[in-house]
Design a protein around this motif. Sequence first.
Motif, PDB file in Angstrom:
ATOM      1  N   SER A 127     -13.769  -2.823  -4.583  1.00  0.00           N
ATOM      2  CA  SER A 127     -15.227  -2.648  -4.523  1.00  0.00           C
ATOM      3  C   SER A 127     -15.664  -1.225  -4.836  1.00  0.00           C
ATOM      4  CB  SER A 127     -15.756  -3.056  -3.144  1.00  0.00           C
ATOM      5  OG  SER A 127     -15.441  -2.077  -2.161  1.00  0.00           O
ATOM      6  N   TYR A 128     -14.719  -0.288  -4.826  1.00  0.00           N
ATOM      7  CA  TYR A 128     -15.059   1.101  -5.144  1.00  0.00           C
ATOM      8  C   TYR A 128     -14.960   1.309  -6.646  1.00  0.00           C
ATOM      9  CZ  TYR A 128     -14.879   6.129  -5.652  1.00  0.00           C
ATOM     10  OH  TYR A 128     -15.122   7.410  -6.070  1.00  0.00           O
ATOM     11  N   ASN A 129     -16.066   1.740  -7.258  1.00  0.00           N
ATOM     12  CA  ASN A 129     -16.113   2.072  -8.679  1.00  0.00           C
ATOM     13  C   ASN A 129     -15.872   3.578  -8.796  1.00  0.00           C
ATOM     14  OD1 ASN A 129     -16.398   1.741 -11.413  1.00  0.00           O
ATOM     15  ND2 ASN A 129     -18.639   1.797 -11.371  1.00  0.00           N
ATOM     16  N   SER A 130     -14.721   3.957  -9.325  1.00  0.00           N
ATOM     17  CA  SER A 130     -14.294   5.353  -9.341  1.00  0.00           C
ATOM     18  C   SER A 130     -15.347   6.296  -9.908  1.00  0.00           C
ATOM     19  CB  SER A 130     -13.003   5.491 -10.147  1.00  0.00           C
ATOM     20  OG  SER A 130     -12.586   6.836 -10.161  1.00  0.00           O
ATOM     21  N   ASN A 131     -15.613   7.358  -9.154  1.00  0.00           N
ATOM     22  CA  ASN A 131     -16.555   8.390  -9.556  1.00  0.00           C
ATOM     23  C   ASN A 131     -15.876   9.743  -9.296  1.00  0.00           C
ATOM     24  OD1 ASN A 131     -18.545  10.369  -9.669  1.00  0.00           O
ATOM     25  ND2 ASN A 131     -20.110   9.058  -8.766  1.00  0.00           N
ATOM     26  N   MET A 132     -15.495  10.420 -10.351  1.00  0.00           N
ATOM     27  CA  MET A 132     -14.730  11.666 -10.237  1.00  0.00           C
ATOM     28  C   MET A 132     -15.423  12.703  -9.369  1.00  0.00           C
ATOM     29  SD  MET A 132     -13.262  14.257 -13.183  1.00  0.00           S
ATOM     30  CE  MET A 132     -12.484  12.953 -14.092  1.00  0.00           C
ATOM     31  N   ARG A 133     -16.722  12.768  -9.391  1.00  0.00           N
ATOM     32  CA  ARG A 133     -17.438  13.757  -8.576  1.00  0.00           C
ATOM     33  C   ARG A 133     -17.160  13.551  -7.088  1.00  0.00           C
ATOM     34  NH1 ARG A 133     -21.468  12.156 -12.151  1.00  0.00           N
ATOM     35  NH2 ARG A 133     -22.391  10.936 -10.482  1.00  0.00           N
ATOM     36  N   GLU A 134     -16.843  12.325  -6.685  1.00  0.00           N
ATOM     37  CA  GLU A 134     -16.644  12.017  -5.268  1.00  0.00           C
ATOM     38  C   GLU A 134     -15.234  12.359  -4.774  1.00  0.00           C
ATOM     39  OE1 GLU A 134     -19.819   8.335  -4.904  1.00  0.00           O
ATOM     40  OE2 GLU A 134     -17.682   7.866  -5.129  1.00  0.00           O
ATOM     41  N   TRP A 135     -14.243  12.306  -5.627  1.00  0.00           N
ATOM     42  CA  TRP A 135     -12.860  12.531  -5.189  1.00  0.00           C
ATOM     43  C   TRP A 135     -12.186  13.735  -5.836  1.00  0.00           C
ATOM     44  CZ3 TRP A 135     -10.058  12.309  -9.565  1.00  0.00           C
ATOM     45  CH2 TRP A 135     -10.447  11.411 -10.569  1.00  0.00           C
ATOM     46  N   THR A 183      10.029   1.974   2.676  1.00  0.00           N
ATOM     47  CA  THR A 183      10.483   1.980   4.069  1.00  0.00           C
ATOM     48  C   THR A 183       9.637   1.052   4.943  1.00  0.00           C
ATOM     49  OG1 THR A 183       9.374   4.139   4.285  1.00  0.00           O
ATOM     50  CG2 THR A 183      11.741   4.154   4.165  1.00  0.00           C
ATOM     51  N   GLU A 184       9.508  -0.164   4.460  1.00  0.00           N
ATOM     52  CA  GLU A 184       8.828  -1.247   5.167  1.00  0.00           C
ATOM     53  C   GLU A 184       7.329  -1.011   5.356  1.00  0.00           C
ATOM     54  OE1 GLU A 184      10.998  -2.814   8.491  1.00  0.00           O
ATOM     55  OE2 GLU A 184      12.899  -2.295   7.551  1.00  0.00           O
ATOM     56  N   ALA A 185       6.725  -0.220   4.515  1.00  0.00           N
ATOM     57  CA  ALA A 185       5.275   0.004   4.553  1.00  0.00           C
ATOM     58  C   ALA A 185       4.598  -0.821   3.457  1.00  0.00           C
ATOM     59  CB  ALA A 185       4.963   1.484   4.350  1.00  0.00           C
ATOM     60  N   HIS A 186       3.313  -1.110   3.676  1.00  0.00           N
ATOM     61  CA  HIS A 186       2.473  -1.709   2.642  1.00  0.00           C
ATOM     62  C   HIS A 186       2.023  -0.584   1.714  1.00  0.00           C
ATOM     63  CE1 HIS A 186       1.938  -5.566   4.790  1.00  0.00           C
ATOM     64  NE2 HIS A 186       2.011  -4.805   5.873  1.00  0.00           N
ATOM     65  N   CYS A 187       1.959  -0.852   0.425  1.00  0.00           N
ATOM     66  CA  CYS A 187       1.556   0.151  -0.565  1.00  0.00           C
ATOM     67  C   CYS A 187       0.451  -0.425  -1.443  1.00  0.00           C
ATOM     68  CB  CYS A 187       2.759   0.534  -1.420  1.00  0.00           C
ATOM     69  SG  CYS A 187       2.350   1.513  -2.884  1.00  0.00           S
ATOM     70  N   PHE A 188      -0.748   0.150  -1.342  1.00  0.00           N
ATOM     71  CA  PHE A 188      -1.871  -0.227  -2.194  1.00  0.00           C
ATOM     72  C   PHE A 188      -2.142   0.936  -3.141  1.00  0.00           C
ATOM     73  CE2 PHE A 188      -2.416  -2.429   1.808  1.00  0.00           C
ATOM     74  CZ  PHE A 188      -2.817  -3.706   1.438  1.00  0.00           C
ATOM     75  N   VAL A 189      -2.400   0.637  -4.418  1.00  0.00           N
ATOM     76  CA  VAL A 189      -2.689   1.676  -5.409  1.00  0.00           C
ATOM     77  C   VAL A 189      -3.940   1.282  -6.184  1.00  0.00           C
ATOM     78  CG1 VAL A 189      -1.857   2.935  -7.442  1.00  0.00           C
ATOM     79  CG2 VAL A 189      -0.233   2.229  -5.669  1.00  0.00           C
ATOM     80  N   LYS A 190      -4.911   2.199  -6.242  1.00  0.00           N
ATOM     81  CA  LYS A 190      -6.107   2.001  -7.060  1.00  0.00           C
ATOM     82  C   LYS A 190      -6.144   3.113  -8.098  1.00  0.00           C
ATOM     83  CE  LYS A 190     -11.077   1.686  -7.271  1.00  0.00           C
ATOM     84  NZ  LYS A 190     -11.350   0.334  -7.664  1.00  0.00           N
ATOM     85  N   ILE A 191      -6.335   2.742  -9.339  1.00  0.00           N
ATOM     86  CA  ILE A 191      -6.400   3.740 -10.409  1.00  0.00           C
ATOM     87  C   ILE A 191      -7.804   4.338 -10.436  1.00  0.00           C
ATOM     88  CG2 ILE A 191      -6.055   4.191 -12.857  1.00  0.00           C
ATOM     89  CD1 ILE A 191      -3.540   3.223 -11.272  1.00  0.00           C
ATOM     90  N   LEU A 192      -7.865   5.664 -10.280  1.00  0.00           N
ATOM     91  CA  LEU A 192      -9.148   6.374 -10.296  1.00  0.00           C
ATOM     92  C   LEU A 192      -9.477   6.926 -11.672  1.00  0.00           C
ATOM     93  CD1 LEU A 192      -8.879   8.357  -6.931  1.00  0.00           C
ATOM     94  CD2 LEU A 192     -10.072   6.176  -7.363  1.00  0.00           C
ATOM     95  N   ASP A 193      -8.447   7.273 -12.450  1.00  0.00           N
ATOM     96  CA  ASP A 193      -8.664   7.821 -13.787  1.00  0.00           C
ATOM     97  C   ASP A 193      -7.394   7.596 -14.610  1.00  0.00           C
ATOM     98  OD1 ASP A 193     -10.281   9.190 -15.700  1.00  0.00           O
ATOM     99  OD2 ASP A 193      -9.113  11.008 -15.355  1.00  0.00           O
TER     100      ASP A 193
END
Length: 192
Positions: free
Chosen positions: A31-39, A84-94
Amino acid sequence: MVSFVQLVVKIREIFEQKLIDIDEVMRLLASYNSNMREWRRFAIFDHNNLYRYTRNLVDVGNGRYNLMILCWGPGMASSVHDHTEAHCFVKILDGELTETKFGWPRKRHVPLDVSENKTYKKNMVSYMNDDLGLHRMENLSHSNGAVSLHLYIPPYDTCNAFDERTGKKTKCTVTFYSKYGRKIDHRGNKNG
């Protein structure tokens, strides 16, 4: 649509609960639309090291997770690794990253089997955990950088890297290049 700050707040709210709803987290990240100014203030590249991507901490989520921005120069890649048994989520910002998934090593001195290969473009989201195998993320561009948002639940400071040709496992310590938008001075730290 949510802003980057709203995204961070909503992630915190989700993880006040004990159960992890993978689909809910995927929908929120999408739901997040990447905006470079924000991150942008969290996206710190290491221009002195052309072979290493940077891990930049954004939020520790009261110890329940790590939210970070990774910066990838042209041609940079992670090692093949577990979580190491963790959940990994990746969102491409750029930019874009290619994820290659591998099966767990079956025998010693045998190449890892590739199970999937997919390129994620800006605003796309991927998910990985150890039940799905191992993976490598890489920026295949020879001229453009890439930036990705990573959410690890629970947080971890070590993982295992694997030699793609032999399956040999090596324990690795993972560190942050910056925390909360400020570069960390690692001089004199044995973990670098």
